[in-house]
Enzyme design. Sequence first.
Site, short mmCIF file in Angstrom:
data_model
loop_
_atom_site.label_atom_id
_atom_site.label_comp_id
_atom_site.label_asym_id
_atom_site.label_seq_id
_atom_site.Cartn_x
_atom_site.Cartn_y
_atom_site.Cartn_z
N HIS A 19 77.71 35.05 38.93
CA HIS A 19 77.29 34.49 37.64
C HIS A 19 78.52 34.22 36.77
CE1 HIS A 19 73.24 35.93 38.72
NE2 HIS A 19 72.81 35.06 37.82
N THR A 33 67.91 39.29 39.13
CA THR A 33 67.40 38.59 40.32
C THR A 33 67.85 39.28 41.59
OG1 THR A 33 67.39 36.48 39.13
CG2 THR A 33 67.37 36.37 41.53
N LYS A 53 78.02 36.97 31.47
CA LYS A 53 76.88 37.82 31.80
C LYS A 53 77.27 39.28 31.65
CE LYS A 53 73.14 38.43 35.17
NZ LYS A 53 72.11 38.30 34.11
N GLY A 99 66.65 34.17 20.14
CA GLY A 99 68.00 33.77 20.54
C GLY A 99 68.19 32.27 20.45
#
EC number: 1.17.1.8
Length: 265
Positions: free
Chosen positions: A153, A164, A157, A7
């Site tokens: 976030h 997490t 996303k 990536g």
Amino acid sequence: MNIAIAGASGRMGRMLIEQVLNTEGVTLSGALDVPGSPALGQDAGLFLGRNTGVAITADLEAGLAGADCLIDFTRPEGTLVHLAAAKQLGVKMVVGTTGFDEAGKAALAEAAKSIGIVFAANFSVGVNATFKLLEVAAKLLSTGYDIEVIEAHHRFKVDAPSGTALKMGEVIADALGRDLKTCGVFAREGHTGERDPNSIGFATIRGGDIVGDHTVMFAGIGERIEISHKSSSRQSYADGAVRSARFLADKPTGLFDMQDVLGLK
């Protein structure tokens, strides 16, 4: 140690490349991106104004040539393709990709019988310290407190809750002798009835450019305890990922996480 980055043109990929270039004892040996990416053929350090001599490629064999370790923070489907190539070529992996289903996690565990892998929901030292704090708090507040995990976030996303947040839930559930698969509550709407005292709730926020905020609330009668971690930059993730790659230097096989890397187990 020679490190390849998957990536390479993405936000995290660029941060990882910069971290590798600025870390003594490691060398950027390869940079991978998806077929059709406009970055293909460019020097991996172009965005930094640096000439690395490493061209971004979609050819896995070429990108992994000479690599000791591949760092992958992409998406599950891409990571699994990279995993198969890395296993075949004997290249170790640091995997920060989240959103794997059970089959994907099983594939990582199986590959770890052949190569060393560090797979973690979060590579930040602070977040991993937070996991330990949550373990202690959960044991101390095992009765009389309702537990909720709130995470936020950026708008880009694609998985929710975050890896997490799920790891936080798993740490708490394990400390309490519960199974997150049965006690986790991921949505509330309409007439839900009274809260199950043994449940662990999750709330997800998506918006703007939030790097990553996580708060665990232990809500009792008359008081509330909150343990939070807020990321202002992805730098801590990149630092932890390169640290994990170096950890694998003398680990020919095995599945590890950031707790292993930090010596917290």
